[in-house]
Design an enzyme around this catalytic site. Structure first.
Site, short mmCIF file in Angstrom:
data_model
loop_
_atom_site.label_atom_id
_atom_site.label_comp_id
_atom_site.label_asym_id
_atom_site.label_seq_id
_atom_site.Cartn_x
_atom_site.Cartn_y
_atom_site.Cartn_z
N GLY A 244 27.64 67.47 28.28
CA GLY A 244 27.07 66.45 27.41
C GLY A 244 25.56 66.64 27.31
O GLY A 244 25.06 67.77 27.38
N GLU A 245 24.85 65.55 27.11
CA GLU A 245 23.38 65.55 27.02
C GLU A 245 22.86 66.25 25.77
O GLU A 245 21.65 66.36 25.59
CB GLU A 245 22.73 66.20 28.25
CG GLU A 245 23.07 65.59 29.57
CD GLU A 245 22.43 66.32 30.75
OE1 GLU A 245 21.60 67.24 30.52
OE2 GLU A 245 22.75 65.99 31.90
N GLY A 246 23.73 66.79 24.92
CA GLY A 246 23.29 67.62 23.82
C GLY A 246 23.12 69.07 24.22
O GLY A 246 22.59 69.89 23.44
N ILE B 217 19.26 69.49 29.84
CA ILE B 217 18.85 69.37 28.44
C ILE B 217 17.35 69.60 28.28
O ILE B 217 16.91 70.11 27.24
CB ILE B 217 19.26 68.00 27.85
CG1 ILE B 217 19.00 67.97 26.34
CG2 ILE B 217 18.56 66.85 28.55
CD1 ILE B 217 19.65 69.08 25.56
N GLU C 53 24.17 62.44 24.89
CA GLU C 53 24.40 61.14 25.52
C GLU C 53 24.42 61.26 27.04
O GLU C 53 24.65 62.33 27.60
CB GLU C 53 25.71 60.53 25.04
CG GLU C 53 26.87 61.48 24.87
CD GLU C 53 27.31 62.19 26.14
OE1 GLU C 53 27.38 61.52 27.20
OE2 GLU C 53 27.59 63.39 26.08
#
Length: 338
Positions: free
Chosen positions: A304-306, A104, A162
């Site tokens: 995830g992580e955006g 990210i 997240e």
């Protein structure tokens, strides 16, 4: 007072969702019709430009300030053997985020987003949802407000991500509670678990639903009982963005699951949202369908992580560049519409 300081404030916000600015959409539509291209020839890029105009209240919307927030939390349900990694990895990855070494970090830099990392009581996991509510009322409110606080003045576009070992388990429980269906329909492999762990995960979601389902009479209570701190924080950020008319790019399964309880009672919660991508997590496509969203990308991502939202942010930038920088027929001295 924080935007979501009380349960009543949360409920009030959810029942008073502001609509887009239709006048700005109309002005942007007029501009689109004047640009040197055949009508509709840029497809969804044109739709994105109008969407952004409606939420920013500008004929020429912008993406000069993109803000990304990654929330991290730990989950008591990890003790049920539902993840391929131990809970210690959450804090280790937060350190990696802060040192600039995660996916990210690279992707936020590539799309020009400011990145904020918010760790939520990593030394104190939520309660195991198979045995007790994940959070107390105070803990859930604190998480919601931690999310709301990242939505500041001047943001043109927001996306949230997240990090939380075992968090696809509460995400599956939230979706099953909000939208119905068997636990098995919402449970996927998450971090890459084997078949034995899948069985444990389905069992954990089943037990959580049996224990908490009768008490999930409101979106707040569903988040409190079945969610997690980072999940509630994403919901708080997305709701706060709506109240401030900030458009949002939704990331993957867990991000979308965070607003499932809200969407179950207030379907228009997604009006200010664009689905960035459809992840490889099995149930993400189902969630997007229930939310009424068509993803921009299908890249087989499941980090995830955006991360998916960061990639899609570049599409938003392209859409606005075309909308704002193209010449009109009059400016280019081109005769007639194409």
């Amino acid at each position: 007072m924080s935007l979501l300081a009380t349960r009543a404030a949360f409920d009030t916000a959810l029942s008073n969702l502001p609509p887009p600015d239709l006048a700005s959409i109309e002005r942007a539509s007029v501009r689109q019709a004047e640009l040197t291209k055949p009508a509709g020839s840029l497809g969804r890029l044109e739709e994105i430009a109008l969407f952004m105009a409606g939420w920013q209240g500008r004929e020429r919307p912008r993406a000069d300030r993109i803000h990304a927030a990654v929330f991290a939390g730990n989950h008591g349900v990890a003790a049920q053997g539902v993840s391929a990694f131990p809970s210690e990895v959450t804090a280790q990855m937060v350190a990696n985020f802060r040192q600039g070494g995660a996916a990210i970090n690279a992707l936020a830099l590539a799309c020009g987003a400011d990145l904020e990392v918010v760790a939520l009581n990593l030394d104190r996991p939520t309660a195991d949802i198979t045995q007790a509510p994940a959070m107390t009322e105070a803990e859930c409110l604190a998480a919601l407000n931690a999310g709301a606080e990242v939505v500041r003045d001047g943001i043109d576009l927001l996306f949230v991500g997240e990090m939380g070992i075992a968090n696809t388990t509460p995400a599956a429980a939230l979706c099953a509670q909000a939208f119905g269906g068997e636990a098995a329909a919402w449970v996927g492999r998450g971090s890459g678990i084997d078949d034995a762990a899948i069985i444990r995960k389905i069992g954990a979601v089943d037990r959580a639903l049996e224990l908490h389902g009768p008490h999930c009479g409101s979106p707040f209570e569903t988040l409190r009982r079945l969610g997690g701190r980072e999940i509630a924080a994403m919901a708080g950020a997305i709701l706060a963005a709506r109240m401030r008319r900030v458009p949002v790019l939704l990331d993957g399964f867990i991000c979308c699951a965070s607003i499932a309880p809200l969407a179950a009672v207030a379907p228009t919660i997604t009006q200010h949202c664009i689905a960035a991508h459809c992840s490889a997590e099995a149930a993400h496509g189902q969630v997007l369908e229930r939310l009424g969203l068509e993803p921009l990308l299908r890249l087989g991502m499941r980090l995830g992580e955006g991360s998916g939202a960061a990639v899609a942010a570049q599409i938003v930038r392209s859409a606005l560049a075309a909308h704002n920088e193209m010449a009109t027929f009059a400016e280019a001295a081109v005769a007639g519409a194409l």
